[in-house]
Motif scaffolding. Structure first.
Motif, PDB file in Angstrom:
ATOM      1  N   PHE A  24      17.037   8.819   0.746  1.00 22.04           N
ATOM      2  CA  PHE A  24      17.572   8.540  -0.601  1.00 22.04           C
ATOM      3  C   PHE A  24      17.731   7.032  -0.812  1.00 22.04           C
ATOM      4  O   PHE A  24      17.371   6.496  -1.873  1.00 22.04           O
ATOM      5  CB  PHE A  24      18.909   9.257  -0.769  1.00 22.04           C
ATOM      6  N   ILE A  25      18.270   6.344   0.199  1.00 23.77           N
ATOM      7  CA  ILE A  25      18.431   4.886   0.095  1.00 23.77           C
ATOM      8  C   ILE A  25      17.066   4.211  -0.038  1.00 23.77           C
ATOM      9  O   ILE A  25      16.892   3.273  -0.840  1.00 23.77           O
ATOM     10  CB  ILE A  25      19.193   4.353   1.320  1.00 23.77           C
ATOM     11  N   SER A  26      16.089   4.670   0.717  1.00 18.93           N
ATOM     12  CA  SER A  26      14.742   4.093   0.640  1.00 18.93           C
ATOM     13  C   SER A  26      14.136   4.311  -0.738  1.00 18.93           C
ATOM     14  O   SER A  26      13.499   3.415  -1.301  1.00 18.93           O
ATOM     15  CB  SER A  26      13.843   4.715   1.707  1.00 18.93           C
ATOM     16  N   LEU A  61       6.812  -0.711   0.999  1.00 23.00           N
ATOM     17  CA  LEU A  61       6.187  -0.023   2.134  1.00 23.00           C
ATOM     18  C   LEU A  61       6.293  -0.835   3.412  1.00 23.00           C
ATOM     19  O   LEU A  61       6.315  -0.279   4.514  1.00 23.00           O
ATOM     20  CB  LEU A  61       4.711   0.261   1.823  1.00 23.00           C
ATOM     21  N   ALA A  62       6.360  -2.156   3.284  1.00 22.10           N
ATOM     22  CA  ALA A  62       6.511  -2.998   4.472  1.00 22.10           C
ATOM     23  C   ALA A  62       7.957  -3.064   4.957  1.00 22.10           C
ATOM     24  O   ALA A  62       8.204  -3.273   6.142  1.00 22.10           O
ATOM     25  CB  ALA A  62       5.995  -4.407   4.177  1.00 22.10           C
ATOM     26  N   ILE A  63       8.923  -2.873   4.056  1.00 21.01           N
ATOM     27  CA  ILE A  63      10.340  -3.027   4.417  1.00 21.01           C
ATOM     28  C   ILE A  63      10.998  -1.695   4.765  1.00 21.01           C
ATOM     29  O   ILE A  63      11.832  -1.625   5.680  1.00 21.01           O
ATOM     30  CB  ILE A  63      11.099  -3.716   3.256  1.00 21.01           C
ATOM     31  N   ILE A  64      10.633  -0.629   4.059  1.00 25.07           N
ATOM     32  CA  ILE A  64      11.322   0.658   4.209  1.00 25.07           C
ATOM     33  C   ILE A  64      11.327   1.195   5.647  1.00 25.07           C
ATOM     34  O   ILE A  64      12.337   1.757   6.078  1.00 25.07           O
ATOM     35  CB  ILE A  64      10.725   1.690   3.223  1.00 25.07           C
ATOM     36  N   PRO A  65      10.253   1.065   6.446  1.00 23.96           N
ATOM     37  CA  PRO A  65      10.336   1.580   7.834  1.00 23.96           C
ATOM     38  C   PRO A  65      11.475   0.990   8.655  1.00 23.96           C
ATOM     39  O   PRO A  65      11.950   1.635   9.590  1.00 23.96           O
ATOM     40  CB  PRO A  65       8.968   1.190   8.415  1.00 23.96           C
ATOM     41  N   TYR A  66      11.943  -0.209   8.301  1.00 22.68           N
ATOM     42  CA  TYR A  66      13.047  -0.820   9.039  1.00 22.68           C
ATOM     43  C   TYR A  66      14.401  -0.212   8.677  1.00 22.68           C
ATOM     44  O   TYR A  66      15.404  -0.527   9.327  1.00 22.68           O
ATOM     45  CB  TYR A  66      13.076  -2.336   8.777  1.00 22.68           C
ATOM     46  N   PHE A  67      14.445   0.638   7.663  1.00 18.42           N
ATOM     47  CA  PHE A  67      15.683   1.344   7.337  1.00 18.42           C
ATOM     48  C   PHE A  67      15.990   2.445   8.353  1.00 18.42           C
ATOM     49  O   PHE A  67      17.137   2.875   8.451  1.00 18.42           O
ATOM     50  CB  PHE A  67      15.596   1.965   5.944  1.00 18.42           C
ATOM     51  N   ALA A  71       4.049   9.259  13.687  1.00 19.33           N
ATOM     52  CA  ALA A  71       3.239   9.797  12.587  1.00 19.33           C
ATOM     53  C   ALA A  71       3.702   9.229  11.247  1.00 19.33           C
ATOM     54  O   ALA A  71       2.875   8.899  10.380  1.00 19.33           O
ATOM     55  CB  ALA A  71       3.322  11.321  12.574  1.00 19.33           C
ATOM     56  N   PHE A  72       5.008   9.076  11.058  1.00 19.16           N
ATOM     57  CA  PHE A  72       5.536   8.503   9.822  1.00 19.16           C
ATOM     58  C   PHE A  72       5.106   7.040   9.684  1.00 19.16           C
ATOM     59  O   PHE A  72       4.684   6.599   8.614  1.00 19.16           O
ATOM     60  CB  PHE A  72       7.058   8.612   9.823  1.00 19.16           C
ATOM     61  N   LEU A  73       5.196   6.284  10.772  1.00 24.76           N
ATOM     62  CA  LEU A  73       4.776   4.880  10.735  1.00 24.76           C
ATOM     63  C   LEU A  73       3.278   4.750  10.475  1.00 24.76           C
ATOM     64  O   LEU A  73       2.836   3.835   9.770  1.00 24.76           O
ATOM     65  CB  LEU A  73       5.143   4.194  12.057  1.00 24.76           C
ATOM     66  N   LEU A  76      -1.101   3.788   4.158  1.00 20.20           N
ATOM     67  CA  LEU A  76      -0.915   3.505   2.734  1.00 20.20           C
ATOM     68  C   LEU A  76      -0.939   1.999   2.458  1.00 20.20           C
ATOM     69  O   LEU A  76      -1.550   1.539   1.485  1.00 20.20           O
ATOM     70  CB  LEU A  76       0.415   4.101   2.260  1.00 20.20           C
ATOM     71  N   THR A  77      -0.287   1.230   3.339  1.00 21.52           N
ATOM     72  CA  THR A  77      -0.288  -0.226   3.176  1.00 21.52           C
ATOM     73  C   THR A  77      -1.697  -0.782   3.277  1.00 21.52           C
ATOM     74  O   THR A  77      -2.108  -1.655   2.492  1.00 21.52           O
ATOM     75  CB  THR A  77       0.609  -0.874   4.242  1.00 21.52           C
ATOM     76  N   LEU A  78      -2.457  -0.266   4.228  1.00 25.48           N
ATOM     77  CA  LEU A  78      -3.827  -0.740   4.417  1.00 25.48           C
ATOM     78  C   LEU A  78      -4.696  -0.407   3.205  1.00 25.48           C
ATOM     79  O   LEU A  78      -5.502  -1.238   2.758  1.00 25.48           O
ATOM     80  CB  LEU A  78      -4.413  -0.109   5.678  1.00 25.48           C
ATOM     81  N   ILE A  79      -4.525   0.771   2.645  1.00 31.76           N
ATOM     82  CA  ILE A  79      -5.291   1.158   1.462  1.00 31.76           C
ATOM     83  C   ILE A  79      -4.952   0.254   0.276  1.00 31.76           C
ATOM     84  O   ILE A  79      -5.841  -0.213  -0.454  1.00 31.76           O
ATOM     85  CB  ILE A  79      -5.026   2.631   1.121  1.00 31.76           C
ATOM     86  N   LEU A  80      -3.661  -0.043   0.085  1.00 28.92           N
ATOM     87  CA  LEU A  80      -3.258  -0.914  -1.022  1.00 28.92           C
ATOM     88  C   LEU A  80      -3.805  -2.330  -0.849  1.00 28.92           C
ATOM     89  O   LEU A  80      -4.247  -2.959  -1.813  1.00 28.92           O
ATOM     90  CB  LEU A  80      -1.731  -0.946  -1.122  1.00 28.92           C
TER      91      LEU A  80
END
Length: 200
Positions: free
Chosen positions: A93-95, A143-149, A156-158, A164-168
């Motif tokens: 939810f925070i993300s 997308l670059a910051i949220i994994p650090y939450f 698999a999530f990472l 997704l980051t690579l595609i963008l």
């Protein structure tokens, strides 16, 4: 008065005795489980030293083919992602809030700059991606910051976030370098996402 106090004392003692019995039963169950674990560890050690198991580097026959290995990996990833999504509801939810706020902030500043700045061309020239591709640009930073939450998220999530980051990034590169693109971004994508992790 004395009878009331005596009856209350007896009720309290009965509750204490009942609680003591429950604690004793739980403690006995814990001791039994501990003994069972110790027995299993001892049996495993005996079987290991007797040579019943193979060497650690020997692959089990059921995992020798790609299909079984891929299926086991997919099942493990699905299980990890299921518990990860179920357990980290608050962090999700925070993300999501951070994601929405950042996109809204970037789009608002973009429109404000276009309307209220005297020479918006100068800012557009310095922030090309934000003005030409606002949605893609606004998705990259969260997308670059949220994994650090998260605290130790599943691999698999990472990997999904990285994909997704690579595609963008490739979309930005394609839109920016249309003349030089000619399929090189696809090759870079295959190289970065599949070949390099396999080598590493």
């Amino acid at each position: 008065m004395w009878l009331k106090a005596d009856s209350a004392n007896r009720r309290s003692l009965f509750k204490i005795n009942f609680l003591q019995n429950r604690v004793a039963i739980a403690y006995s169950n814990i001791l039994n489980e501990t003994d069972r674990i110790d027995d299993k560890v001892d049996r495993f050690a005996e079987r290991a030293f007797e040579g019943e198991f193979g060497y650690p580097w020997e692959i089990d026959p059921q995992y020798r083919d790609f299909k079984s290995a891929f299926g086991s990996t997919a099942d493990l990833n699905n299980t990890q992602l299921y518990y990860f999504i179920k357990k980290e509801t608050r962090t999700h939810f925070i993300s999501f809030i951070f994601f929405a706020l950042f996109i809204g902030w970037l789009l608002y500043n973009r429109e404000t700059t276009k309307r209220e700045t005297e020479e918006p061309e100068l800012i557009i020239a310095k922030a090309t991606y934000v003005f030409k591709l606002p949605i893609v640009s606004s998705l990259l930073v969260p997308l670059a910051i949220i994994p650090y939450f998260y605290d130790h998220p599943p691999v698999a999530f990472l990997e999904v976030i990285f994909l997704l980051t690579l595609i963008l990034v490739l979309i930005l590169v394609k839109k920016t370098f249309q003349t030089v693109y000619s399929g090189h971004c696809t090759h870079c994508f295959i190289l970065l996402y599949f070949i390099v992790p396999a080598i590493c």
